[in-house]
Design a protein around this motif. Sequence first.
Motif, PDB file in Angstrom:
ATOM      1  N   PHE A 111       2.737   2.337  14.276  1.00  0.00           N
ATOM      2  CA  PHE A 111       3.581   2.234  13.096  1.00  0.00           C
ATOM      3  C   PHE A 111       4.445   0.986  13.226  1.00  0.00           C
ATOM      4  O   PHE A 111       4.471   0.332  14.262  1.00  0.00           O
ATOM      5  CB  PHE A 111       4.517   3.444  12.985  1.00  0.00           C
ATOM      6  N   SER A 112       5.161   0.697  12.163  1.00  0.00           N
ATOM      7  CA  SER A 112       6.214  -0.303  12.200  1.00  0.00           C
ATOM      8  C   SER A 112       7.337   0.244  11.333  1.00  0.00           C
ATOM      9  O   SER A 112       7.300   1.407  10.937  1.00  0.00           O
ATOM     10  CB  SER A 112       5.704  -1.658  11.709  1.00  0.00           C
ATOM     11  N   ILE A 113       8.319  -0.582  11.038  1.00  0.00           N
ATOM     12  CA  ILE A 113       9.443  -0.118  10.233  1.00  0.00           C
ATOM     13  C   ILE A 113       9.503  -0.890   8.920  1.00  0.00           C
ATOM     14  O   ILE A 113       8.931  -1.967   8.775  1.00  0.00           O
ATOM     15  CB  ILE A 113      10.777  -0.232  10.994  1.00  0.00           C
ATOM     16  N   GLU A 114      10.219  -0.334   7.991  1.00  0.00           N
ATOM     17  CA  GLU A 114      10.351  -0.907   6.653  1.00  0.00           C
ATOM     18  C   GLU A 114      10.830  -2.369   6.693  1.00  0.00           C
ATOM     19  O   GLU A 114      10.318  -3.208   5.958  1.00  0.00           O
ATOM     20  CB  GLU A 114      11.318  -0.047   5.849  1.00  0.00           C
ATOM     21  N   LYS A 115      11.794  -2.674   7.553  1.00  0.00           N
ATOM     22  CA  LYS A 115      12.322  -4.041   7.635  1.00  0.00           C
ATOM     23  C   LYS A 115      11.240  -5.029   8.072  1.00  0.00           C
ATOM     24  O   LYS A 115      11.221  -6.170   7.638  1.00  0.00           O
ATOM     25  CB  LYS A 115      13.517  -4.121   8.592  1.00  0.00           C
TER      26      LYS A 115
ATOM     27  N   ALA B  19       6.254  -9.286   3.979  1.00  0.00           N
ATOM     28  CA  ALA B  19       6.121  -9.537   2.537  1.00  0.00           C
ATOM     29  C   ALA B  19       6.771 -10.860   2.145  1.00  0.00           C
ATOM     30  O   ALA B  19       6.245 -11.586   1.297  1.00  0.00           O
ATOM     31  CB  ALA B  19       6.742  -8.389   1.749  1.00  0.00           C
ATOM     32  N   ALA B  20       7.883 -11.200   2.789  1.00  0.00           N
ATOM     33  CA  ALA B  20       8.594 -12.440   2.479  1.00  0.00           C
ATOM     34  C   ALA B  20       7.778 -13.671   2.850  1.00  0.00           C
ATOM     35  O   ALA B  20       8.017 -14.754   2.315  1.00  0.00           O
ATOM     36  CB  ALA B  20       9.945 -12.468   3.186  1.00  0.00           C
ATOM     37  N   GLY B  21       6.802 -13.501   3.743  1.00  0.00           N
ATOM     38  CA  GLY B  21       5.968 -14.630   4.141  1.00  0.00           C
ATOM     39  C   GLY B  21       5.050 -15.126   3.039  1.00  0.00           C
ATOM     40  O   GLY B  21       4.601 -16.260   3.060  1.00  0.00           O
ATOM     41  N   ALA B  22       4.788 -14.288   2.047  1.00  0.00           N
ATOM     42  CA  ALA B  22       3.944 -14.646   0.899  1.00  0.00           C
ATOM     43  C   ALA B  22       2.677 -15.383   1.341  1.00  0.00           C
ATOM     44  O   ALA B  22       2.365 -16.455   0.846  1.00  0.00           O
ATOM     45  CB  ALA B  22       4.741 -15.457  -0.114  1.00  0.00           C
TER      46      ALA B  22
ATOM     47  N   ALA C 226       0.721  -5.413   2.292  1.00  0.00           N
ATOM     48  CA  ALA C 226       1.220  -4.834   1.037  1.00  0.00           C
ATOM     49  C   ALA C 226       0.702  -3.429   0.732  1.00  0.00           C
ATOM     50  O   ALA C 226       1.500  -2.551   0.393  1.00  0.00           O
ATOM     51  CB  ALA C 226       0.931  -5.779  -0.124  1.00  0.00           C
ATOM     52  N   PRO C 227      -0.572  -3.150   0.858  1.00  0.00           N
ATOM     53  CA  PRO C 227      -1.031  -1.801   0.493  1.00  0.00           C
ATOM     54  C   PRO C 227      -0.737  -0.721   1.535  1.00  0.00           C
ATOM     55  O   PRO C 227      -0.950   0.463   1.268  1.00  0.00           O
ATOM     56  CB  PRO C 227      -2.547  -1.979   0.322  1.00  0.00           C
ATOM     57  N   LEU C 228      -0.226  -1.088   2.699  1.00  0.00           N
ATOM     58  CA  LEU C 228      -0.009  -0.105   3.757  1.00  0.00           C
ATOM     59  C   LEU C 228       1.167   0.823   3.473  1.00  0.00           C
ATOM     60  O   LEU C 228       1.155   1.983   3.870  1.00  0.00           O
ATOM     61  CB  LEU C 228       0.169  -0.807   5.099  1.00  0.00           C
ATOM     62  N   GLY C 229       2.190   0.304   2.828  1.00  0.00           N
ATOM     63  CA  GLY C 229       3.305   1.123   2.382  1.00  0.00           C
ATOM     64  C   GLY C 229       4.068   1.851   3.471  1.00  0.00           C
ATOM     65  O   GLY C 229       4.024   1.501   4.648  1.00  0.00           O
ATOM     66  N   SER C 230       4.761   2.922   3.047  1.00  0.00           N
ATOM     67  CA  SER C 230       5.672   3.633   3.943  1.00  0.00           C
ATOM     68  C   SER C 230       4.950   4.520   4.958  1.00  0.00           C
ATOM     69  O   SER C 230       5.581   5.038   5.871  1.00  0.00           O
ATOM     70  CB  SER C 230       6.669   4.464   3.141  1.00  0.00           C
ATOM     71  N   GLY C 231       3.644   4.677   4.843  1.00  0.00           N
ATOM     72  CA  GLY C 231       2.897   5.394   5.868  1.00  0.00           C
ATOM     73  C   GLY C 231       2.721   4.569   7.128  1.00  0.00           C
ATOM     74  O   GLY C 231       2.520   5.095   8.214  1.00  0.00           O
ATOM     75  N   PHE C 232       2.787   3.264   6.973  1.00  0.00           N
ATOM     76  CA  PHE C 232       2.689   2.337   8.108  1.00  0.00           C
ATOM     77  C   PHE C 232       4.076   1.805   8.453  1.00  0.00           C
ATOM     78  O   PHE C 232       4.485   1.811   9.597  1.00  0.00           O
ATOM     79  CB  PHE C 232       1.751   1.182   7.766  1.00  0.00           C
TER      80      PHE C 232
END
Length: 118
Positions: A40-44, A50-53, A61-67
Amino acid sequence: MAYLLDANVFIQAKNLHYGLDFCPAFWEWLITCNRAGTVFSIEKVGDELAAGADELSTWAAPLGSGFFLRPDATVLPALANVSTWVTGQSYEAAAVSTFSPWPTTTSSATPRRMATRL
């Protein structure tokens, strides 16, 4: 046992030896391990990716809060324990400031922050 990955795991893998186009099996393995409940990782970290664009943000992006786990009521009280532990290690001040908002004294040891066991 589960592992919590820091942003450096993803960023260095992409930039160095496991590029998304060169070694897609690594990225698939991370998703497989996540589905098995071991990675897993954390939201931050998800926000940082995501900020790396870039292609990494597209992958994440599609991994969401499960990852990329969101903190809950059990996590927040534990932050003080983590901060205490980090400040008690021999990390450089710059590494400790990443983990802790409180000032500390440290030695010249090299920081390690790639993965944390849960």
